[in-house]
Design an enzyme around this catalytic site. Structure first.
Site, short mmCIF file in Angstrom:
data_model
loop_
_atom_site.label_atom_id
_atom_site.label_comp_id
_atom_site.label_asym_id
_atom_site.label_seq_id
_atom_site.Cartn_x
_atom_site.Cartn_y
_atom_site.Cartn_z
N HIS A 1 -2.31 -3.34 -6.51
CA HIS A 1 -1.66 -3.49 -4.82
C HIS A 1 -3.04 -3.98 -4.12
O HIS A 1 -3.87 -3.71 -4.16
CB HIS A 1 -0.91 -1.87 -4.12
N CYS A 2 -2.27 -4.09 -2.96
CA CYS A 2 -2.46 -4.69 -1.83
C CYS A 2 -2.22 -3.80 -0.52
O CYS A 2 -1.32 -3.07 -0.67
CB CYS A 2 -3.00 -6.20 -1.57
N ALA A 3 -2.36 -4.40 1.06
CA ALA A 3 -2.05 -4.31 1.86
C ALA A 3 0.03 -4.41 2.17
O ALA A 3 0.75 -3.19 1.78
CB ALA A 3 -2.27 -4.07 3.32
N SER B 1 -3.12 -8.71 -4.54
CA SER B 1 -2.87 -8.04 -4.98
C SER B 1 -2.26 -9.46 -6.60
O SER B 1 -2.27 -9.55 -7.75
CB SER B 1 -1.55 -7.05 -5.14
N ALA C 1 0.71 -1.49 0.20
CA ALA C 1 -0.22 0.19 0.54
C ALA C 1 1.02 1.33 0.00
O ALA C 1 0.21 2.58 -0.37
CB ALA C 1 -1.29 0.10 1.22
#
Length: 200
Positions: free
Chosen positions: A84-86, A92, A15
């Site tokens: 994206h993710c965290a 992702s 992120a």
């Protein structure tokens, strides 16, 4: 911050990377796919943002977004795409693997190796693996890998648990050759037995 390049115009990250304006400009990012519930979007002129509101839990239906995200990545002709993710480890990479299967004509095994080469520490959760296996069957009518789960309650799939059903080239130009499905995973929530796969 680590930005991983999957193709010349497709990138994976956690992120933090989307908020590095210089990096986004350098990579020519014009589409950001944010696979989180609440992480903020940066505001850049000419950059489209797409939210995939999914938690990183095996019960979440990430597969409901596979086609939509793959279509947007494929349709982004104005620049690069960042998914994206965290942490860039589960949601992702799963979305990128679905895109590679749908639009690059690779199998799930090949998509996994492709993404892992650019981001070696990916660790998809068990539920997302099940959904990717179902997606591969929907696209190609068969599976090319199985996931070996050895302990009840396992939440993440380590790279060594992804087992090819037969030898295949690193990346195929088109759909994979016919392969017989020998087993598919069962979610830990469904079964508490030590052996977590079933024969078909």
């Amino acid at each position: 911050m680590l930005l991983s390049q999957v193709t010349p115009t497709l990138f994976l990250s956690g992120a933090d990377a989307p908020f590095n304006a210089a990096l986004m400009s350098q990579k020519g990012i014009t589409l950001i796919v944010n696979a989180t519930l609440s992480h903020a979007f940066p505001a850049y002129p000419g950059v489209e943002c797409l939210r995939v509101p999914v938690c990183d839990l095996p019960c979440e239906r990430l597969d409901a977004h596979f086609d939509r995200v793959a279509d947007r990545i494929h349709g982004n002709h104005t620049g690069g795409t960042l998914v994206h993710c965290a942490a860039g480890m589960s949601r992702s990479p799963a979305l990128v693997m679905a895109y590679l299967m749908r639009y690059r004509g690779v199998t799930l095994g090949q998509a996994h190796r492709w993404v892992q080469e650019s981001r070696p520490f990916i660790r998809l959760n068990v539920g997302f693996w099940e959904q990717l296996l179902q997606y591969e069957r929907r696209l190609y009518g068969r599976n090319t890998v199985r996931v070996e789960l050895e302990r009840a309650g396992l939440k993440r799939v380590e790279p060594g648990m992804v087992v090819p059903l037969r030898a295949e080239p690193a990346r195929a130009a088109g759909p994979p050759l016919s392969t017989r499905v020998t087993s598919v995973p069962r979610s830990p929530a469904v079964s508490r037995t030590p052996l977590m796969s079933r024969s078909q």
